[in-house]
Design a protein around this motif. Structure first.
Motif, PDB file in Angstrom:
ATOM      1  N   ARG A   2       0.848  -1.187   0.000  1.00 29.46           N
ATOM      2  CA  ARG A   2       0.000   0.000   0.000  1.00 29.46           C
ATOM      3  C   ARG A   2       0.887   1.242   0.000  1.00 29.46           C
ATOM      4  O   ARG A   2       1.626   1.489   0.948  1.00 29.46           O
ATOM      5  CB  ARG A   2      -0.911   0.011   1.220  1.00 29.46           C
ATOM      6  CG  ARG A   2      -1.794  -1.225   1.365  1.00 29.46           C
ATOM      7  CD  ARG A   2      -2.779  -1.413   0.258  1.00 29.46           C
ATOM      8  NE  ARG A   2      -3.787  -0.379   0.311  1.00 29.46           N
ATOM      9  CZ  ARG A   2      -4.680  -0.164  -0.638  1.00 29.46           C
ATOM     10  NH1 ARG A   2      -4.700  -0.912  -1.706  1.00 29.46           N
ATOM     11  NH2 ARG A   2      -5.556   0.788  -0.522  1.00 29.46           N
ATOM     12  N   ARG A   3       0.814   2.000  -1.093  1.00 28.01           N
ATOM     13  CA  ARG A   3       1.649   3.192  -1.273  1.00 28.01           C
ATOM     14  C   ARG A   3       0.752   4.430  -1.255  1.00 28.01           C
ATOM     15  O   ARG A   3      -0.279   4.471  -1.913  1.00 28.01           O
ATOM     16  CB  ARG A   3       2.403   3.090  -2.595  1.00 28.01           C
ATOM     17  CG  ARG A   3       3.320   4.262  -2.864  1.00 28.01           C
ATOM     18  CD  ARG A   3       4.112   4.055  -4.149  1.00 28.01           C
ATOM     19  NE  ARG A   3       5.034   2.927  -3.976  1.00 28.01           N
ATOM     20  CZ  ARG A   3       5.150   1.930  -4.839  1.00 28.01           C
ATOM     21  NH1 ARG A   3       4.436   1.884  -5.941  1.00 28.01           N
ATOM     22  NH2 ARG A   3       6.011   0.956  -4.615  1.00 28.01           N
ATOM     23  N   ALA A   4       1.204   5.444  -0.521  1.00 30.94           N
ATOM     24  CA  ALA A   4       0.481   6.717  -0.462  1.00 30.94           C
ATOM     25  C   ALA A   4       1.412   7.847  -0.861  1.00 30.94           C
ATOM     26  O   ALA A   4       2.637   7.745  -0.743  1.00 30.94           O
ATOM     27  CB  ALA A   4      -0.060   6.953   0.947  1.00 30.94           C
ATOM     28  N   VAL A   5       0.803   8.923  -1.308  1.00 29.73           N
ATOM     29  CA  VAL A   5       1.534  10.123  -1.692  1.00 29.73           C
ATOM     30  C   VAL A   5       1.094  11.260  -0.783  1.00 29.73           C
ATOM     31  O   VAL A   5      -0.102  11.460  -0.563  1.00 29.73           O
ATOM     32  CB  VAL A   5       1.249  10.481  -3.168  1.00 29.73           C
ATOM     33  CG1 VAL A   5       1.859  11.823  -3.530  1.00 29.73           C
ATOM     34  CG2 VAL A   5       1.767   9.399  -4.096  1.00 29.73           C
ATOM     35  N   CYS A   6       2.078  12.004  -0.268  1.00 29.77           N
ATOM     36  CA  CYS A   6       1.815  13.235   0.490  1.00 29.77           C
ATOM     37  C   CYS A   6       2.294  14.391  -0.387  1.00 29.77           C
ATOM     38  O   CYS A   6       3.486  14.692  -0.423  1.00 29.77           O
ATOM     39  CB  CYS A   6       2.567  13.252   1.813  1.00 29.77           C
ATOM     40  SG  CYS A   6       1.948  12.149   3.066  1.00 29.77           S
ATOM     41  N   ARG A  23       2.951  10.296  10.394  1.00 29.30           N
ATOM     42  CA  ARG A  23       1.732   9.571  10.722  1.00 29.30           C
ATOM     43  C   ARG A  23       1.267   8.734   9.541  1.00 29.30           C
ATOM     44  O   ARG A  23       0.795   7.604   9.710  1.00 29.30           O
ATOM     45  CB  ARG A  23       0.679  10.543  11.227  1.00 29.30           C
ATOM     46  CG  ARG A  23       1.116  11.057  12.620  1.00 29.30           C
ATOM     47  CD  ARG A  23       0.420  12.287  13.089  1.00 29.30           C
ATOM     48  NE  ARG A  23      -1.001  12.064  13.257  1.00 29.30           N
ATOM     49  CZ  ARG A  23      -1.893  13.053  13.185  1.00 29.30           C
ATOM     50  NH1 ARG A  23      -1.497  14.295  12.956  1.00 29.30           N
ATOM     51  NH2 ARG A  23      -3.162  12.809  13.355  1.00 29.30           N
ATOM     52  N   ALA A  24       1.430   9.255   8.324  1.00 30.55           N
ATOM     53  CA  ALA A  24       1.088   8.483   7.121  1.00 30.55           C
ATOM     54  C   ALA A  24       2.000   7.267   7.009  1.00 30.55           C
ATOM     55  O   ALA A  24       1.558   6.189   6.597  1.00 30.55           O
ATOM     56  CB  ALA A  24       1.213   9.362   5.874  1.00 30.55           C
ATOM     57  N   GLY A  88      -3.010  16.669   5.120  1.00 25.71           N
ATOM     58  CA  GLY A  88      -3.221  17.137   6.481  1.00 25.71           C
ATOM     59  C   GLY A  88      -4.272  18.223   6.500  1.00 25.71           C
ATOM     60  O   GLY A  88      -4.339  19.051   5.586  1.00 25.71           O
ATOM     61  N   LEU A  89      -5.092  18.205   7.528  1.00 25.94           N
ATOM     62  CA  LEU A  89      -6.125  19.229   7.693  1.00 25.94           C
ATOM     63  C   LEU A  89      -5.904  19.974   9.001  1.00 25.94           C
ATOM     64  O   LEU A  89      -5.850  19.356  10.067  1.00 25.94           O
ATOM     65  CB  LEU A  89      -7.523  18.600   7.719  1.00 25.94           C
ATOM     66  CG  LEU A  89      -7.999  17.892   6.456  1.00 25.94           C
ATOM     67  CD1 LEU A  89      -9.391  17.319   6.685  1.00 25.94           C
ATOM     68  CD2 LEU A  89      -7.991  18.826   5.264  1.00 25.94           C
ATOM     69  N   ARG A  90      -5.795  21.304   8.911  1.00 22.00           N
ATOM     70  CA  ARG A  90      -5.648  22.123  10.111  1.00 22.00           C
ATOM     71  C   ARG A  90      -6.995  22.530  10.670  1.00 22.00           C
ATOM     72  O   ARG A  90      -7.103  22.849  11.842  1.00 22.00           O
ATOM     73  CB  ARG A  90      -4.820  23.370   9.805  1.00 22.00           C
ATOM     74  CG  ARG A  90      -3.377  23.055   9.482  1.00 22.00           C
ATOM     75  CD  ARG A  90      -2.673  24.268   8.973  1.00 22.00           C
ATOM     76  NE  ARG A  90      -3.311  24.660   7.721  1.00 22.00           N
ATOM     77  CZ  ARG A  90      -2.716  25.283   6.729  1.00 22.00           C
ATOM     78  NH1 ARG A  90      -1.469  25.647   6.847  1.00 22.00           N
ATOM     79  NH2 ARG A  90      -3.351  25.579   5.619  1.00 22.00           N
ATOM     80  N   GLY A  91      -8.002  22.583   9.825  1.00 20.11           N
ATOM     81  CA  GLY A  91      -9.321  23.006  10.273  1.00 20.11           C
ATOM     82  C   GLY A  91     -10.327  22.948   9.148  1.00 20.11           C
ATOM     83  O   GLY A  91     -10.068  22.406   8.064  1.00 20.11           O
ATOM     84  N   GLY A  92     -11.478  23.531   9.403  1.00 20.45           N
ATOM     85  CA  GLY A  92     -12.584  23.492   8.449  1.00 20.45           C
ATOM     86  C   GLY A  92     -12.275  24.118   7.107  1.00 20.45           C
ATOM     87  O   GLY A  92     -12.733  23.623   6.066  1.00 20.45           O
ATOM     88  N   ASN A  93     -11.508  25.194   7.100  1.00 16.08           N
ATOM     89  CA  ASN A  93     -11.167  25.841   5.826  1.00 16.08           C
ATOM     90  C   ASN A  93     -10.351  24.911   4.941  1.00 16.08           C
ATOM     91  O   ASN A  93     -10.552  24.870   3.728  1.00 16.08           O
ATOM     92  CB  ASN A  93     -10.421  27.152   6.052  1.00 16.08           C
ATOM     93  CG  ASN A  93     -11.308  28.243   6.594  1.00 16.08           C
ATOM     94  OD1 ASN A  93     -12.531  28.182   6.487  1.00 16.08           O
ATOM     95  ND2 ASN A  93     -10.697  29.246   7.188  1.00 16.08           N
ATOM     96  N   ASP A  94      -9.417  24.182   5.545  1.00 15.41           N
ATOM     97  CA  ASP A  94      -8.636  23.210   4.769  1.00 15.41           C
ATOM     98  C   ASP A  94      -9.552  22.143   4.188  1.00 15.41           C
ATOM     99  O   ASP A  94      -9.407  21.745   3.032  1.00 15.41           O
ATOM    100  CB  ASP A  94      -7.564  22.538   5.629  1.00 15.41           C
ATOM    101  CG  ASP A  94      -6.361  23.424   5.904  1.00 15.41           C
ATOM    102  OD1 ASP A  94      -6.276  24.536   5.345  1.00 15.41           O
ATOM    103  OD2 ASP A  94      -5.496  22.991   6.691  1.00 15.41           O
ATOM    104  N   VAL A 116      -5.846  13.561   7.317  1.00 13.72           N
ATOM    105  CA  VAL A 116      -5.271  13.359   8.640  1.00 13.72           C
ATOM    106  C   VAL A 116      -5.282  14.711   9.350  1.00 13.72           C
ATOM    107  O   VAL A 116      -4.675  15.674   8.848  1.00 13.72           O
ATOM    108  CB  VAL A 116      -3.830  12.807   8.542  1.00 13.72           C
ATOM    109  CG1 VAL A 116      -3.201  12.661   9.912  1.00 13.72           C
ATOM    110  CG2 VAL A 116      -3.809  11.487   7.789  1.00 13.72           C
ATOM    111  N   PRO A 117      -5.971  14.799  10.480  1.00 15.02           N
ATOM    112  CA  PRO A 117      -5.970  16.078  11.202  1.00 15.02           C
ATOM    113  C   PRO A 117      -4.598  16.364  11.797  1.00 15.02           C
ATOM    114  O   PRO A 117      -3.906  15.445  12.245  1.00 15.02           O
ATOM    115  CB  PRO A 117      -7.016  15.890  12.301  1.00 15.02           C
ATOM    116  CG  PRO A 117      -7.126  14.417  12.484  1.00 15.02           C
ATOM    117  CD  PRO A 117      -6.763  13.777  11.168  1.00 15.02           C
TER     118      PRO A 117
END
Length: 160
Positions: A2-6, A23-24, A88-94, A116-117
Protein backbone atom coordinates in the motif's frame (compact mmCIF):
# COMPACT_ATOMS: atom_id res chain seq x y z
CA UNK A 1 2.07 -3.00 -0.98
CA UNK A 2 0.00 0.00 0.00
CA UNK A 3 1.65 3.19 -1.27
CA UNK A 4 0.48 6.72 -0.46
CA UNK A 5 1.53 10.12 -1.69
CA UNK A 6 1.82 13.23 0.49
CA UNK A 7 1.81 16.10 -2.03
CA UNK A 8 2.58 19.74 -1.40
CA UNK A 9 4.74 22.71 -2.21
CA UNK A 10 6.69 22.48 1.07
CA UNK A 11 8.01 26.03 0.70
CA UNK A 12 9.43 25.60 3.32
CA UNK A 13 8.82 22.26 4.99
CA UNK A 14 7.42 22.66 8.51
CA UNK A 15 7.06 20.42 11.53
CA UNK A 16 3.37 20.21 10.57
CA UNK A 17 4.33 18.61 7.26
CA UNK A 18 6.72 16.20 8.94
CA UNK A 19 4.06 15.24 11.49
CA UNK A 20 1.60 14.31 8.72
CA UNK A 21 4.26 12.39 6.77
CA UNK A 22 5.29 10.48 9.88
CA UNK A 23 1.73 9.57 10.72
CA UNK A 24 1.09 8.48 7.12
CA UNK A 25 4.22 6.33 7.32
CA UNK A 26 2.57 4.39 10.15
CA UNK A 27 -0.58 3.80 8.06
CA UNK A 28 0.99 2.79 4.73
CA UNK A 29 3.79 0.46 3.64
CA UNK A 30 5.41 3.25 1.65
CA UNK A 31 4.93 7.02 1.56
CA UNK A 32 6.20 9.21 -1.25
CA UNK A 33 6.44 12.88 -0.36
CA UNK A 34 5.74 14.61 -3.68
CA UNK A 35 7.01 18.14 -4.17
CA UNK A 36 4.87 20.05 -6.65
CA UNK A 37 6.85 21.76 -9.38
CA UNK A 38 5.07 24.61 -11.10
CA UNK A 39 7.29 27.04 -13.00
CA UNK A 40 4.57 29.72 -12.97
CA UNK A 41 4.58 29.91 -9.16
CA UNK A 42 7.05 32.13 -7.36
CA UNK A 43 8.65 30.05 -4.60
CA UNK A 44 11.17 31.03 -1.95
CA UNK A 45 13.10 27.78 -2.52
CA UNK A 46 13.73 25.88 -5.73
CA UNK A 47 12.23 22.44 -6.19
CA UNK A 48 15.68 20.91 -5.68
CA UNK A 49 16.14 22.78 -2.40
CA UNK A 50 12.72 21.74 -1.14
CA UNK A 51 13.43 18.10 -2.06
CA UNK A 52 16.77 18.24 -0.25
CA UNK A 53 15.20 19.76 2.88
CA UNK A 54 12.50 17.09 2.89
CA UNK A 55 15.02 14.29 2.45
CA UNK A 56 16.95 15.62 5.45
CA UNK A 57 13.78 16.01 7.53
CA UNK A 58 12.47 12.53 6.64
CA UNK A 59 15.81 10.71 6.88
CA UNK A 60 14.73 8.77 9.96
CA UNK A 61 11.62 7.34 8.29
CA UNK A 62 12.65 4.13 6.53
CA UNK A 63 9.50 3.82 4.39
CA UNK A 64 9.44 7.45 3.19
CA UNK A 65 10.95 8.70 -0.06
CA UNK A 66 10.87 12.15 -1.63
CA UNK A 67 10.18 12.91 -5.27
CA UNK A 68 8.75 15.69 -7.41
CA UNK A 69 5.86 15.96 -9.81
CA UNK A 70 4.31 18.42 -12.22
CA UNK A 71 0.81 18.37 -13.56
CA UNK A 72 -1.98 16.43 -11.89
CA UNK A 73 -1.20 14.59 -8.69
CA UNK A 74 -3.39 11.70 -9.83
CA UNK A 75 -1.17 11.21 -12.89
CA UNK A 76 1.82 10.97 -10.57
CA UNK A 77 -0.11 8.51 -8.38
CA UNK A 78 -0.83 6.37 -11.44
CA UNK A 79 2.85 6.51 -12.47
CA UNK A 80 4.06 5.15 -9.14
CA UNK A 81 1.05 2.90 -8.44
CA UNK A 82 -0.08 4.81 -5.34
CA UNK A 83 -3.47 3.92 -3.91
CA UNK A 84 -3.98 7.01 -1.76
CA UNK A 85 -3.20 10.67 -1.31
CA UNK A 86 -2.66 11.84 2.26
CA UNK A 87 -3.52 15.42 3.13
CA UNK A 88 -3.22 17.14 6.48
CA UNK A 89 -6.13 19.23 7.69
CA UNK A 90 -5.65 22.12 10.11
CA UNK A 91 -9.32 23.01 10.27
CA UNK A 92 -12.58 23.49 8.45
CA UNK A 93 -11.17 25.84 5.83
CA UNK A 94 -8.64 23.21 4.77
CA UNK A 95 -11.43 20.65 4.52
CA UNK A 96 -13.57 22.96 2.39
CA UNK A 97 -10.60 23.54 0.08
CA UNK A 98 -9.42 19.91 -0.09
CA UNK A 99 -12.75 18.06 -0.37
CA UNK A 100 -13.61 19.03 -3.98
CA UNK A 101 -10.08 18.11 -5.08
CA UNK A 102 -10.35 14.76 -3.30
CA UNK A 103 -13.65 14.08 -5.01
CA UNK A 104 -12.25 15.05 -8.42
CA UNK A 105 -9.15 12.89 -7.90
CA UNK A 106 -11.34 9.92 -6.99
CA UNK A 107 -13.55 10.56 -10.01
CA UNK A 108 -10.58 10.77 -12.38
CA UNK A 109 -8.64 7.72 -11.21
CA UNK A 110 -10.17 6.06 -8.18
CA UNK A 111 -7.25 7.21 -6.02
CA UNK A 112 -8.66 7.92 -2.58
CA UNK A 113 -7.69 10.82 -0.36
CA UNK A 114 -7.07 10.21 3.32
CA UNK A 115 -7.43 13.26 5.53
CA UNK A 116 -5.27 13.36 8.64
CA UNK A 117 -5.97 16.08 11.20
CA UNK A 118 -2.93 17.98 12.35
CA UNK A 119 -1.64 17.59 15.84
CA UNK A 120 -3.31 20.28 17.94
CA UNK A 121 0.01 21.90 18.84
CA UNK A 122 0.79 22.45 15.14
CA UNK A 123 -2.67 23.40 13.91
CA UNK A 124 -1.76 27.00 13.20
CA UNK A 125 1.51 26.29 11.35
CA UNK A 126 1.65 26.86 7.60
CA UNK A 127 4.52 27.52 5.21
CA UNK A 128 2.98 30.87 4.25
CA UNK A 129 2.69 32.01 7.86
CA UNK A 130 6.21 30.81 8.69
CA UNK A 131 7.63 32.78 5.74
CA UNK A 132 5.66 35.90 6.67
CA UNK A 133 6.66 35.84 10.32
CA UNK A 134 10.31 35.10 9.48
CA UNK A 135 10.36 37.88 6.86
CA UNK A 136 9.47 40.41 9.55
CA UNK A 137 12.04 39.08 12.00
CA UNK A 138 9.76 36.85 14.05
CA UNK A 139 11.14 33.72 15.66
CA UNK A 140 9.97 30.56 13.88
CA UNK A 141 12.26 28.25 15.86
CA UNK A 142 10.34 25.09 16.67
CA UNK A 143 8.01 25.46 13.68
CA UNK A 144 10.49 24.15 11.12
CA UNK A 145 13.37 21.65 11.35
CA UNK A 146 16.67 23.28 12.41
CA UNK A 147 18.27 22.75 8.98
CA UNK A 148 15.26 24.42 7.34
CA UNK A 149 15.47 27.34 9.79
CA UNK A 150 19.08 27.92 8.81
CA UNK A 151 18.24 27.90 5.10
CA UNK A 152 15.19 30.10 5.63
CA UNK A 153 17.17 32.67 7.59
CA UNK A 154 19.91 32.72 4.94
CA UNK A 155 17.47 33.00 2.03
CA UNK A 156 15.51 35.84 3.62
CA UNK A 157 18.75 37.70 4.40
CA UNK A 158 19.80 37.31 0.74
CA UNK A 159 16.52 38.80 -0.40
CA UNK A 160 16.54 41.70 2.07
Amino acid sequence: MRRAVCPGSFDPVTHGHIDIVGRAAKLFDEVVVAVGVNASKNRLFTAEERIEMLREACAGMANVTVSSFSGLIVDFCREIDAQAIVKGLRGGNDYEYELPMAQMNSHLTGVETVFVPTTAALGYVSSSLVKEVATFGGDVTGLVPDAVLARLTTRLAERA
